[in-house]
Scaffold this active site. Structure first.
Site, PDB file in Angstrom:
ATOM      1  N   ASP A 141       5.291  17.827  34.367  1.00 26.00           N
ATOM      2  CA  ASP A 141       6.629  18.599  33.697  1.00 26.00           C
ATOM      3  C   ASP A 141       7.679  18.730  34.824  1.00 26.00           C
ATOM      4  O   ASP A 141       7.254  18.397  36.069  1.00 26.00           O
ATOM      5  CB  ASP A 141       6.021  19.851  33.156  1.00 26.00           C
ATOM      6  CG  ASP A 141       5.531  20.845  34.240  1.00 26.00           C
ATOM      7  OD1 ASP A 141       5.710  20.540  35.398  1.00 26.00           O
ATOM      8  OD2 ASP A 141       5.171  21.855  33.861  1.00 26.00           O
ATOM      9  N   ASP A 195      -0.016  18.811  25.452  1.00 28.26           N
ATOM     10  CA  ASP A 195      -0.806  19.621  26.324  1.00 28.26           C
ATOM     11  C   ASP A 195      -0.658  20.867  26.092  1.00 28.26           C
ATOM     12  O   ASP A 195      -0.069  21.559  25.339  1.00 28.26           O
ATOM     13  CB  ASP A 195      -0.036  19.467  27.807  1.00 28.26           C
ATOM     14  CG  ASP A 195       1.199  20.236  28.039  1.00 28.26           C
ATOM     15  OD1 ASP A 195       2.397  19.994  27.225  1.00 28.26           O
ATOM     16  OD2 ASP A 195       1.185  21.251  28.410  1.00 28.26           O
ATOM     17  N   CYS A 245     -21.280  18.910  18.646  1.00 25.68           N
ATOM     18  CA  CYS A 245     -20.986  18.231  20.050  1.00 25.68           C
ATOM     19  C   CYS A 245     -21.717  17.628  20.584  1.00 25.68           C
ATOM     20  O   CYS A 245     -22.901  17.873  20.825  1.00 25.68           O
ATOM     21  CB  CYS A 245     -20.122  19.573  20.543  1.00 25.68           C
ATOM     22  SG  CYS A 245     -19.228  18.929  22.020  1.00 25.68           S
ATOM     23  N   CYS A 260     -21.252  16.786  23.935  1.00 29.99           N
ATOM     24  CA  CYS A 260     -20.641  16.856  25.541  1.00 29.99           C
ATOM     25  C   CYS A 260     -21.929  17.398  26.033  1.00 29.99           C
ATOM     26  O   CYS A 260     -22.892  17.807  25.616  1.00 29.99           O
ATOM     27  CB  CYS A 260     -19.427  17.689  25.570  1.00 29.99           C
ATOM     28  SG  CYS A 260     -20.125  19.554  25.637  1.00 29.99           S
ATOM     29  N   CYS A 314     -23.231  20.792  25.641  1.00 27.89           N
ATOM     30  CA  CYS A 314     -23.912  21.009  24.424  1.00 27.89           C
ATOM     31  C   CYS A 314     -25.355  20.230  24.627  1.00 27.89           C
ATOM     32  O   CYS A 314     -26.211  20.740  23.689  1.00 27.89           O
ATOM     33  CB  CYS A 314     -23.102  20.761  23.201  1.00 27.89           C
ATOM     34  SG  CYS A 314     -21.693  21.907  23.093  1.00 27.89           S
ATOM     35  N   HIS A 325     -16.715  21.975  28.179  1.00 26.89           N
ATOM     36  CA  HIS A 325     -16.931  21.793  26.596  1.00 26.89           C
ATOM     37  C   HIS A 325     -15.455  22.142  25.912  1.00 26.89           C
ATOM     38  O   HIS A 325     -15.259  21.190  24.943  1.00 26.89           O
ATOM     39  CB  HIS A 325     -17.829  22.796  26.081  1.00 26.89           C
ATOM     40  CG  HIS A 325     -17.721  22.992  24.704  1.00 26.89           C
ATOM     41  ND1 HIS A 325     -18.399  22.142  23.688  1.00 26.89           N
ATOM     42  CD2 HIS A 325     -16.986  24.067  23.793  1.00 26.89           C
ATOM     43  CE1 HIS A 325     -18.061  22.325  22.626  1.00 26.89           C
ATOM     44  NE2 HIS A 325     -17.301  23.353  22.416  1.00 26.89           N
TER      45      HIS A 325
END
Lengths: 416, 416
Positions: free
Chosen positions: B100, B314, B352, B354, B357, B383
């Site tokens: 930014d 974002d 999930c 991931c 998880c 997560h």
């Protein structure tokens, strides 16, 4: 190589592969995994090596973790851990775990504890609530937590202390050792993974021959835990008195444990005294059992103790120092916060193969630490744990090599 | 499929693969990597997504990260990052990065800033020291940081604000946009990786044909950065006024940028207003350039905005919420500290995939959070970032499918 049925340990098995001087390279089989010794056990106080996920610990080659009974007893509580299948299930760690007895932690509470023959009354460091640990309740807690190796409840004698105080404390630890063993023998079948694994595999197991069970063991790299229990280690006390240490060792061995720890060191005494007490105590421990030196030390010290015949060690130093930006490297200890690293594009330790040294620069690590970024603590801890593990691997390697070199060179050595 | 020479972007290239309604599925080629859009960009304020190491971000499939110029300017300083080859080299991240402009961060300082035509004087939140950002110095900082995509320096208009205030703020942002572009065009060759890559490959490159360079590109999956520069995006302001947003959009497009962002939202206005302004502003942006909505939102919101035609987003929400134990799941948001999870052996989110998880129970995550363990923040962040990325992937997938479904069903659709 055929897997022998003896490799199904009921609790643990310990084999020495090589010796070099007093140093031993061995293999410790627990109900959950094989551990190559000498081994450094990272401290996972509350079921976590602070900041490092279990898959990273696996990748680093951690074979056995230490958990603190006192802390886990307070949070999340033994019953919660037990219901999740013990620490292995709770923290999702399939390799070996050792828990301390809570004795040293309670000792550290100072003003918050009161010792009697029966046990120790102490106040939680969290909320001041009152609790009581006896040899029996410490065993009960450790059986519920379900580590592979658990420790007899001991009193860690303060330093300095006069001889009578050290003797009476040592005698108390011996009486508690007997009570710990008695309770453990009566209740060891209650270990949570013993039960759960048994029930999970019982129907298949019933139809299996020993041969097929043996194949399973070989294929999975794991031991058959269905019939396994934890192993209980005794703890030698006796302060800084070689004679009392000798007596404590002999009488603890007489009670009989699966392994023997040297406790009550690193409590403020000079390092030279630590070394002397370790050396003299080791001489009175059975060579065929694992020797565990509790709560030491720097990389140099753990290498030295391993060469003196210690098989297992734990210490908060690598993890705690990491969180303070103190990093162990092959070029010595460095404080990563120093400005001289601000634009240093080189790796933390050029001699280290860990994922931190392979990827990040000193400049980046210095920035993360200076900016108080979470990742600083994560990466610093990964490196320090890696460095400790590498140190032990190097000692183990040198013991294995040293022995072989000795064997190979013997025939041609000139007789003098 | 043959790789076309056009896939060597001088700065970036953006291709739309499919549309469904107003939603677009595209590919953004930057000098460092390909980015599939719509994309969520995790926020790595100080060159780190708090608590998560770069290899885990790679494993999660993060294709582009956001860095905050204001924070990096203060720590470790632009010059340090530049000397390390820019943010990519400094943080060891080979994929894409966006920074930014610092405008929004400075806006957040409230009492610590003073805006003039020339720029913004502000005091560091760290030590109170005085600093000055102008469009030119913000460009200089972002060129030194070396992200693939950088942002024009803007004034983020406060909310609420009257129409005259919004207009004058918008006009200032437009003048700053022109100055940003002018400085960027004059200095874009100074990007640190442009130079370093150029020097590193120049000798080989000189002897190479275009064909072999093309092969390199194909094999490595990376674009040829030796001739590449950063891409500059403009930012549309105009408060909550649709007419001023329209004017800001048209005049920003007239200046001409590689992509267009919608700034000045999520500053306290009702979510319905955010949605209306996003929708009306998008209508005035060129369809062939990336649309970046800054600083939003919840998983539902980012999915909605992507379906409305936003390509890049974002937000600190997934990472910041994670550190407060607030976790996004397919069953809604949960607060992991709640006692009801204390003995919940199930995964955080059954839907999930991931690594958190797949491995840990709610009981364990609850314990880590309740005990204030570092690993809580690490795992929770992994997560939540994973959940946001999955959300965007699902939207992208539905746009790709929706378009195909539309195409396939068209011939047989009854004419009405």
């Amino acid at each position: 190589m055929a897997v022998q049925l003896e490799s199904f340990p009921v609790s643990i098995q310990f084999q020495i592969e090589a010796t070099s001087g007093l140093g031993r390279a061995g293999r410790l089989l627990t109900p959950h995994s094989e551990v190559e010794t000498p081994v450094f056990m990272p401290v996972g106080t509350l079921g976590s090596v602070k900041g490092v996920s279990q898959d990273v610990l696996e990748e680093l080659g951690v074979q056995i973790l230490l958990g603190n009974t006192y802390h886990l007893y307070l949070r999340p509580g033994v019953e919660t851990v037990r219901r999740m299948g013990g620490l292995h299930g709770f923290m999702s760690w399939e390799r070996s775990i050792l828990t301390d007895s809570g004795g040293f932690q309670v000792f550290s509470l100072n003003d918050l504890r009161k010792v009697s023959e029966e046990g120790v009354t102490f106040r939680s460091h969290l909320d001041g609530s009152s609790h009581f640990f006896s040899p029996e309740s410490a065993m009960e807690a450790q059986i519920g937590l379900g580590a592979d190796i658990i420790m007899a409840f001991d009193e860690c004698t303060e330093f300095p202390a006069d001889r009578e105080r050290v003797r009476s404390s040592m005698e108390l630890t011996l009486r508690w050792a007997e009570r710990s063993k008695k309770y453990f023998e009566e209740h060891k079948g209650e270990v949570p993974w013993g039960r759960s694994r048994l029930s999970a595999v019982s129907s298949q197991e019933n139809a299996k021959s020993l041969d097929s069970a043996r194949d399973d063991n070989q294929a999975g790299g794991r031991t058959n835990a269905s019939a396994a229990t934890q192993a209980l280690f005794g703890i030698v006390q006796g302060g800084m008195d070689r004679e009392l240490r000798r007596e404590s060792a002999l009488r603890t061995v007489e009670i009989g444990f699966a392994g023997y720890a040297i406790g009550g060191l690193s409590v403020g005494e000079p390092r030279e005294v630590t070394r002397e007490i370790v050396e003299s105590t080791l001489a009175h421990l059975p060579t065929d059992k694992p020797h565990y030196l509790m709560g030491v030390g720097t990389p140099d010290e753990i290498a030295l103790y391993a060469q003196m015949g210690v098989d297992m060690m734990d210490c908060v130093l690598p993890t705690r120092a990491a969180r303070h930006g103190l990093l162990f490297t092959s070029e010595g200890k460095i404080s990563i916060k120093q400005a001289r690293f601000a634009q240093d594009g080189g790796p933390l330790d050029p001699g280290c193969g860990c994922r931190v040294c392979q990827r990040y620069s000193r400049a980046y690590l210095r920035h993360l630490y200076a900016a108080n970024e979470l990742l600083a603590q994560v990466l610093n801890t990964i490196h320090n744990v890696s460095f400790y593990l590498d140190t032990m691997r190097a000692v183990r390697h040198s013991i294995l090599l040293g022995d072989r070199a000795h064997f190979l060179s013997e025939p041609s050595r000139p007789k003098s």
